[in-house]
Design a protein around this motif. Structure first.
Motif, PDB file in Angstrom:
ATOM      1  N   ILE A 149      -8.898  53.033   7.761  1.00 17.31           N
ATOM      2  CA  ILE A 149      -8.477  52.343   6.801  1.00 17.31           C
ATOM      3  C   ILE A 149      -9.513  52.688   4.788  1.00 17.31           C
ATOM      4  N   ASP A 150      -8.433  53.658   4.124  1.00 19.79           N
ATOM      5  CA  ASP A 150     -10.015  53.373   3.569  1.00 19.79           C
ATOM      6  C   ASP A 150      -9.655  53.108   1.928  1.00 19.79           C
ATOM      7  N   ASP A 200     -18.405  56.591   9.172  1.00 24.90           N
ATOM      8  CA  ASP A 200     -17.217  56.232   8.207  1.00 24.90           C
ATOM      9  C   ASP A 200     -17.749  56.072   6.746  1.00 24.90           C
ATOM     10  N   ASN A 221     -12.641  47.981  11.151  1.00 29.21           N
ATOM     11  CA  ASN A 221     -13.261  49.091  10.348  1.00 29.21           C
ATOM     12  C   ASN A 221     -13.385  48.855   9.197  1.00 29.21           C
ATOM     13  N   ALA A 222     -13.424  49.562   7.305  1.00 27.51           N
ATOM     14  CA  ALA A 222     -14.093  49.232   6.470  1.00 27.51           C
ATOM     15  C   ALA A 222     -14.150  49.971   5.562  1.00 27.51           C
TER      16      ALA A 222
END
Ligand code: CA
Length: 468
Positions: free
Chosen positions: A437-438, A340, A388-389
């Motif tokens: 998710i960003d 990611d 997510n991160a």
């Protein structure tokens, strides 16, 4: 009828001429509307027909019986037999008695309601008199019991309603209030309220304080859009401006298309102005845009690719050392989210894991030009335990669930201190299937792809608390 007609015809054919003198002819419509002629002639020998009836008379009799039975039912309450005059009289008396009883009952009910109405009217008049009495009474100055700017205070000795009627402003004597303890208390309170400092707007590179509700910008229309990645370049360069929005639908095994929209409004309307065909297929939902390049993981490999948008060519490629890929260390969502990529105020990052880290999240800073790892941190977060991160101001944040509507940003790892800690910042997966998710450091927003929906969240950052 047939017999009658036959006899008449026989009479007509008889040689006696006087019979012909009494012959009559009728012409008229029958029941079905057809024209019917009827010829009749008097019998020359018989004064009357010997038969008392015939089929027609029997039919009339049958209809008459039916009518009688119907009338009987209507007048006799469904009884088969026709009621006698005595029975009808008894029924009428019974019905009359019932009607009288009901009238008496209603009369009693009406009298009871009239009594209640009278009582209510008396209570209303009493309350109106009490209201008038309270309005005419002056308000004695008092210390306020409720500090709300003087809208409510009890008046001792008055009725339970009186505190609702007493307002120091408007109806009371202002001069008597001016020096009162009540007024003094109010002024002190007002001063205290004025001195409460306004919430400080922190604009620096801080820690995540809150995430807003998601705003949906577009819903993908095809099955290929169930998950994907959408983004804006936080440091866009020509030929594309900072408003340009990019989107990659990532369902499928050969993902090569990236759609460009002039702005979020065009994204909402669904009109791409640019379609970029990537030379190598994309894996996962970890792609990012940064300084005019698309950075992504090549399918079935740990190879990172930097694709230059201006020249539409690969500007750099490099393996991410020891990184797991293609389902080895994905997020809890799966979907080959092994690698990611992320962008924050400080640059380009990769979030992944390695065999050496045994599935724990590794965070590496990358050189955006040639994709070299410049520094790495190994955290205690299990990568497959989080959804997510994203990275904000050099801090890695993880989201607990991709499917729960109400989840949290549950962990932060600070690359400056090398420490992590649990968090509980509420985060909403409105569409219950968040695949990407960003963070966008220019927009100060999170971009996410939640079950066909391209959504964004506003984030609020606060001043970092120095480590103890
Ligand atoms: Ca991410």
């Amino acid at each position: 009828m047939f017999l009658l007609l036959s006899m008449c015809l026989l009479g007509l054919l008889a040689p006696r001429g006087d019979a012909q003198d009494r012959a009559t002819l009728w012409r008229g419509n029958d029941r079905s509307g057809r024209c019917q002629y009827t010829f009749a002639v008097a019998s020359p020998a018989e004064a009357s027909c010997p038969q008392a009836g015939g089929p027609e008379v029997e039919g009339v009799k049958a209809r008459l019986s039916l009518l009688e039975a119907l009338v009987s039912r209507l007048t006799g309450g469904g009884r088969e037999a026709r009621p006698s005059a005595a029975d009808s009289g008894a029924e009428l008396r019974e019905a009359l008695n019932q009607a009288v009883d009901e009238r008496n009952l209603l009369q009693g009910e009406k009298e009871r309601l009239e009594r209640e109405l009278g009582a209510l009217q008396r209570r209303l008049e009493e309350m109106l008199r009490e209201t008038e009495r309270l309005r005419s009474r002056p308000c004695p100055p008092q210390t306020p019991a409720v500090p709300d700017g003087g809208l409510m205070r009890p008046a001792a000795g008055s009725s339970p309603m009186s505190h609702l009627m007493a307002r120091p402003n408007g109806q009371g004597d202002r001069s008597s209030l001016r020096d009162s303890a009540w007024q003094q208390g109010f002024q002190e309170l007002k001063a205290e309220v004025t001195e409460v400092p306004a919430p400080e707007e922190y604009t620096g590179c801080g820690v995540l304080v809150s995430v807003s509700e998601p705003v949906a910008h577009r819903k993908a229309d095809g099955i290929a859009g169930k998950y994907g990645v959408w983004m804006r370049d936080p440091e866009a360069v020509a030929p594309y401006g900072p408003d340009m929005v990019w989107r990659i639908d990532t369902v499928g095994s050969d993902i090569r298309q990236m759609f460009g929209y002039e702005d979020t409004e065009q994204l909402s309307k669904g009109f791409p102005t640019k379609v970029v065909l990537l030379p190598e297929p994309v894996e996962g939902t970890g792609a990012v845009l940064y300084r005019g390049s698309l950075y992504y993981q090549r399918r079935r490999s740990r190879t990172l690719i930097r694709f230059d948008l201006a020249s539409e060519s690969v500007a750099a490629r490099r393996d991410l050392p020891h990184a797991g890929f293609h389902g080895q260390f994905p997020y809890s969502w799966g979907g080959y989210t092994d690698i990611d990529l992320a962008v924050d105020e400080r640059g380009l990052w990769a979030v992944y894991s390695t065999s050496e880290a045994k599935g724990a999240v590794v965070l590496s800073r990358l050189d955006p030009h040639d994709l070299r790892v410049t520094k790495s941190w190994e955290t205690n977060i299990r990568k497959n335990a989080v959804a997510n991160a994203f990275v904000i101001c050099g801090r890695l944040y993880t989201v607990a669930s991709y499917a729960a509507a109400n989840t949290t940003v549950n962990y932060v790892y600070d690359t400056e201190s090398g420490r992590g800690r649990a968090l509980a910042v509420p985060f909403r997966n409105k569409y219950r299937y968040n695949s990407m998710i960003d963070y966008n450091p220019t927009q100060k927003k999170l971009f996410a792809w939640d079950n066909f929906h391209m959504v964004s969240y506003d984030v609020r950052l606060g001043r970092p608390v120095p480590a103890a």
